[in-house]
Design a protein around this motif. Sequence first.
Motif, PDB file in Angstrom:
ATOM      1  N   ILE A   4     -11.094  44.118 -34.866  1.00 49.97           N
ATOM      2  CA  ILE A   4      -9.662  44.376 -35.050  1.00 49.97           C
ATOM      3  C   ILE A   4      -9.440  45.297 -36.249  1.00 49.97           C
ATOM      4  O   ILE A   4      -8.568  46.175 -36.222  1.00 49.97           O
ATOM      5  CB  ILE A   4      -8.906  43.052 -35.233  1.00 49.97           C
ATOM      6  CG1 ILE A   4      -9.112  42.161 -34.005  1.00 49.97           C
ATOM      7  CG2 ILE A   4      -7.420  43.297 -35.462  1.00 49.97           C
ATOM      8  CD1 ILE A   4      -8.472  40.779 -34.130  1.00 49.97           C
ATOM      9  N   ALA A   5     -10.235  45.105 -37.309  1.00 52.12           N
ATOM     10  CA  ALA A   5     -10.114  45.982 -38.484  1.00 52.12           C
ATOM     11  C   ALA A   5     -10.452  47.420 -38.113  1.00 52.12           C
ATOM     12  O   ALA A   5      -9.787  48.369 -38.548  1.00 52.12           O
ATOM     13  CB  ALA A   5     -11.032  45.480 -39.601  1.00 52.12           C
ATOM     14  N   GLY A   6     -11.486  47.587 -37.294  1.00 53.60           N
ATOM     15  CA  GLY A   6     -11.819  48.935 -36.827  1.00 53.60           C
ATOM     16  C   GLY A   6     -10.720  49.545 -35.989  1.00 53.60           C
ATOM     17  O   GLY A   6     -10.417  50.743 -36.094  1.00 53.60           O
ATOM     18  N   ASP A   7     -10.076  48.729 -35.158  1.00 53.10           N
ATOM     19  CA  ASP A   7      -8.954  49.220 -34.356  1.00 53.10           C
ATOM     20  C   ASP A   7      -7.799  49.677 -35.232  1.00 53.10           C
ATOM     21  O   ASP A   7      -7.129  50.675 -34.926  1.00 53.10           O
ATOM     22  CB  ASP A   7      -8.476  48.125 -33.402  1.00 53.10           C
ATOM     23  CG  ASP A   7      -9.525  47.769 -32.366  1.00 53.10           C
ATOM     24  OD1 ASP A   7     -10.275  48.668 -31.964  1.00 53.10           O
ATOM     25  OD2 ASP A   7      -9.586  46.582 -31.978  1.00 53.10           O
ATOM     26  N   ALA A   8      -7.559  48.944 -36.321  1.00 55.30           N
ATOM     27  CA  ALA A   8      -6.482  49.336 -37.234  1.00 55.30           C
ATOM     28  C   ALA A   8      -6.770  50.698 -37.855  1.00 55.30           C
ATOM     29  O   ALA A   8      -5.868  51.534 -38.004  1.00 55.30           O
ATOM     30  CB  ALA A   8      -6.319  48.277 -38.329  1.00 55.30           C
ATOM     31  N   LEU A   9      -8.026  50.946 -38.180  1.00 53.77           N
ATOM     32  CA  LEU A   9      -8.389  52.255 -38.731  1.00 53.77           C
ATOM     33  C   LEU A   9      -8.224  53.352 -37.676  1.00 53.77           C
ATOM     34  O   LEU A   9      -7.813  54.478 -38.001  1.00 53.77           O
ATOM     35  CB  LEU A   9      -9.831  52.227 -39.241  1.00 53.77           C
ATOM     36  CG  LEU A   9     -10.105  51.305 -40.442  1.00 53.77           C
ATOM     37  CD1 LEU A   9     -11.591  51.319 -40.799  1.00 53.77           C
ATOM     38  CD2 LEU A   9      -9.277  51.741 -41.646  1.00 53.77           C
ATOM     39  N   ILE A  10      -8.544  53.052 -36.430  1.00 50.95           N
ATOM     40  CA  ILE A  10      -8.369  54.036 -35.351  1.00 50.95           C
ATOM     41  C   ILE A  10      -6.896  54.392 -35.191  1.00 50.95           C
ATOM     42  O   ILE A  10      -6.523  55.572 -35.078  1.00 50.95           O
ATOM     43  CB  ILE A  10      -8.937  53.492 -34.030  1.00 50.95           C
ATOM     44  CG1 ILE A  10     -10.446  53.298 -34.131  1.00 50.95           C
ATOM     45  CG2 ILE A  10      -8.592  54.436 -32.880  1.00 50.95           C
ATOM     46  CD1 ILE A  10     -11.247  54.552 -34.287  1.00 50.95           C
ATOM     47  N   VAL A  11      -6.041  53.388 -35.182  1.00 52.34           N
ATOM     48  CA  VAL A  11      -4.601  53.629 -35.049  1.00 52.34           C
ATOM     49  C   VAL A  11      -4.093  54.453 -36.229  1.00 52.34           C
ATOM     50  O   VAL A  11      -3.282  55.385 -36.062  1.00 52.34           O
ATOM     51  CB  VAL A  11      -3.844  52.297 -34.944  1.00 52.34           C
ATOM     52  CG1 VAL A  11      -2.340  52.523 -35.000  1.00 52.34           C
ATOM     53  CG2 VAL A  11      -4.218  51.572 -33.652  1.00 52.34           C
ATOM     54  N   ALA A  12      -4.561  54.130 -37.435  1.00 51.65           N
ATOM     55  CA  ALA A  12      -4.172  54.916 -38.614  1.00 51.65           C
ATOM     56  C   ALA A  12      -4.634  56.361 -38.480  1.00 51.65           C
ATOM     57  O   ALA A  12      -3.909  57.300 -38.859  1.00 51.65           O
ATOM     58  CB  ALA A  12      -4.749  54.281 -39.875  1.00 51.65           C
ATOM     59  N   GLY A  13      -5.821  56.561 -37.938  1.00 43.17           N
ATOM     60  CA  GLY A  13      -6.315  57.924 -37.718  1.00 43.17           C
ATOM     61  C   GLY A  13      -5.461  58.701 -36.737  1.00 43.17           C
ATOM     62  O   GLY A  13      -5.195  59.889 -36.933  1.00 43.17           O
ATOM     63  N   PHE A  14      -4.991  58.037 -35.678  1.00 46.36           N
ATOM     64  CA  PHE A  14      -4.101  58.687 -34.715  1.00 46.36           C
ATOM     65  C   PHE A  14      -2.789  59.094 -35.387  1.00 46.36           C
ATOM     66  O   PHE A  14      -2.267  60.192 -35.154  1.00 46.36           O
ATOM     67  CB  PHE A  14      -3.831  57.752 -33.538  1.00 46.36           C
ATOM     68  CG  PHE A  14      -4.802  57.909 -32.405  1.00 46.36           C
ATOM     69  CD1 PHE A  14      -4.419  58.518 -31.226  1.00 46.36           C
ATOM     70  CD2 PHE A  14      -6.098  57.442 -32.513  1.00 46.36           C
ATOM     71  CE1 PHE A  14      -5.307  58.670 -30.171  1.00 46.36           C
ATOM     72  CE2 PHE A  14      -7.001  57.581 -31.474  1.00 46.36           C
ATOM     73  CZ  PHE A  14      -6.613  58.197 -30.303  1.00 46.36           C
ATOM     74  N   ILE A  15      -2.250  58.203 -36.210  1.00 44.18           N
ATOM     75  CA  ILE A  15      -0.986  58.508 -36.880  1.00 44.18           C
ATOM     76  C   ILE A  15      -1.148  59.701 -37.814  1.00 44.18           C
ATOM     77  O   ILE A  15      -0.306  60.623 -37.821  1.00 44.18           O
ATOM     78  CB  ILE A  15      -0.481  57.272 -37.643  1.00 44.18           C
ATOM     79  CG1 ILE A  15      -0.145  56.142 -36.668  1.00 44.18           C
ATOM     80  CG2 ILE A  15       0.734  57.620 -38.494  1.00 44.18           C
ATOM     81  CD1 ILE A  15       0.231  54.838 -37.343  1.00 44.18           C
ATOM     82  N   VAL A  16      -2.222  59.708 -38.593  1.00 41.82           N
ATOM     83  CA  VAL A  16      -2.472  60.834 -39.501  1.00 41.82           C
ATOM     84  C   VAL A  16      -2.659  62.127 -38.714  1.00 41.82           C
ATOM     85  O   VAL A  16      -2.144  63.195 -39.089  1.00 41.82           O
ATOM     86  CB  VAL A  16      -3.705  60.546 -40.373  1.00 41.82           C
ATOM     87  CG1 VAL A  16      -4.102  61.786 -41.180  1.00 41.82           C
ATOM     88  CG2 VAL A  16      -3.430  59.382 -41.315  1.00 41.82           C
ATOM     89  N   THR A  17      -3.368  62.045 -37.607  1.00 44.33           N
ATOM     90  CA  THR A  17      -3.589  63.236 -36.783  1.00 44.33           C
ATOM     91  C   THR A  17      -2.280  63.786 -36.239  1.00 44.33           C
ATOM     92  O   THR A  17      -2.050  65.009 -36.256  1.00 44.33           O
ATOM     93  CB  THR A  17      -4.524  62.885 -35.614  1.00 44.33           C
ATOM     94  OG1 THR A  17      -5.782  62.450 -36.131  1.00 44.33           O
ATOM     95  CG2 THR A  17      -4.739  64.095 -34.720  1.00 44.33           C
ATOM     96  N   PHE A  18      -1.405  62.932 -35.774  1.00 43.24           N
ATOM     97  CA  PHE A  18      -0.132  63.387 -35.232  1.00 43.24           C
ATOM     98  C   PHE A  18       0.743  64.018 -36.319  1.00 43.24           C
ATOM     99  O   PHE A  18       1.438  65.006 -36.066  1.00 43.24           O
ATOM    100  CB  PHE A  18       0.597  62.223 -34.569  1.00 43.24           C
ATOM    101  CG  PHE A  18      -0.026  61.773 -33.284  1.00 43.24           C
ATOM    102  CD1 PHE A  18      -0.718  62.664 -32.487  1.00 43.24           C
ATOM    103  CD2 PHE A  18       0.069  60.449 -32.867  1.00 43.24           C
ATOM    104  CE1 PHE A  18      -1.302  62.260 -31.297  1.00 43.24           C
ATOM    105  CE2 PHE A  18      -0.501  60.039 -31.672  1.00 43.24           C
ATOM    106  CZ  PHE A  18      -1.187  60.942 -30.892  1.00 43.24           C
ATOM    107  N   VAL A  19       0.720  63.447 -37.522  1.00 42.65           N
ATOM    108  CA  VAL A  19       1.500  64.017 -38.621  1.00 42.65           C
ATOM    109  C   VAL A  19       0.966  65.392 -39.007  1.00 42.65           C
ATOM    110  O   VAL A  19       1.726  66.356 -39.176  1.00 42.65           O
ATOM    111  CB  VAL A  19       1.502  63.067 -39.836  1.00 42.65           C
ATOM    112  CG1 VAL A  19       2.159  63.738 -41.032  1.00 42.65           C
ATOM    113  CG2 VAL A  19       2.217  61.768 -39.499  1.00 42.65           C
ATOM    114  N   VAL A  20      -0.354  65.500 -39.116  1.00 39.27           N
ATOM    115  CA  VAL A  20      -0.959  66.782 -39.502  1.00 39.27           C
ATOM    116  C   VAL A  20      -0.730  67.830 -38.420  1.00 39.27           C
ATOM    117  O   VAL A  20      -0.421  68.994 -38.718  1.00 39.27           O
ATOM    118  CB  VAL A  20      -2.462  66.598 -39.775  1.00 39.27           C
ATOM    119  CG1 VAL A  20      -3.145  67.938 -39.992  1.00 39.27           C
ATOM    120  CG2 VAL A  20      -2.673  65.704 -40.994  1.00 39.27           C
ATOM    121  N   SER A  21      -0.879  67.445 -37.149  1.00 39.83           N
ATOM    122  CA  SER A  21      -0.667  68.407 -36.066  1.00 39.83           C
ATOM    123  C   SER A  21       0.781  68.869 -36.013  1.00 39.83           C
ATOM    124  O   SER A  21       1.067  70.037 -35.717  1.00 39.83           O
ATOM    125  CB  SER A  21      -1.076  67.791 -34.734  1.00 39.83           C
ATOM    126  OG  SER A  21      -0.240  66.698 -34.408  1.00 39.83           O
TER     127      SER A  21
END
Length: 348
Positions: A63-80
Amino acid sequence: MAFVNVILNKMCLELKNIPMKVLCIMLVILQSFFMDVIIINCYGTGPGGEDECKHCKLCYWWIAGDALIVAGFIVTFVVSYKHLEYYSNSRRLNKKHMSYGVPLSAIVWFIYSSYLSAKVAVIFITAIDDKLKSTDFYGPQFLKTGICLSGVVFILFVASHHKAKENSKERMYITSVSSGITFDVLDTVDFLDVLFVNETGLILSYPLERAILAIAILNLLRPTFSFILIILNHFNATKLSRELSAANAVVYIFFVNVPFMAVRMYLWHNLDSDMSVFLVKNFVMIFIGLNELHEISLEKTQEQDSSVIEMTPRLTTAHRPTDLVDSSPEGPPQYTDALVNRNETADV
């Protein structure tokens, strides 16, 4: 009524592709829930269970790894989003070629697909799939649904990184690639179906089981390569190099469809397994890929031939036999070449 339409249009322009990004993140969370529930419930019955596994508490780290994945998606969308806005407002750059995608997106997608592949590997290597019963809610169909969601996530992820207009060549290219990836994910899930012994009743050898699992995991990772190609040609705003196009065709033929077709043919003929409808898809895609390689090779050969013709020195006027005489209508031909005149003088 017209006032309402104006407000709705303005809201759509302001929101842009934010709804797709939100839906993409929600599906990633849903998929993580599907996979984590199966791992936690089947690898150990959980706290307080009669057959609690001593490693059960470690399963919650997924679950902790999933939280990091979701955070990565959010950062990617903001940067894009900032990337698209910057190049859209810049007048010094070619917006057509520079307004799509960022390398961070490919990195995040690779991490996401690798994490999903790790979960699939754990489920089948630790024989969790043997504990899944079709009568249970958290059964094989629950697991297959979780894996299939990666195809939808890919469509939304790619759609959130461009501003291609409707019915444009860029939009058609994006739709074609995304649809193909989704179709391949469904093919992978159908391919993994033979590993569910309780459903199929097939007894597979250990090397064959590991080979099927390895091929399926490679196919779950392959969308990363496709997404890199999309970024390199700026969502079809520029032409992809011939070498990369050939590499994509080779990967699609020999790393996806050929292994899938070979294993399915073996299961069909040697183990009396039901023939999958995706076997026809594998055969058709192999033919299409080979035809694409042939066209790329033919195009390269034609370009080489044209370059050789351009490098060949052209004949000058004095070297052409038809220019050695003066075809005047007033009288017989008069030789104009100096060599011919010298020969006439020698004869006289």
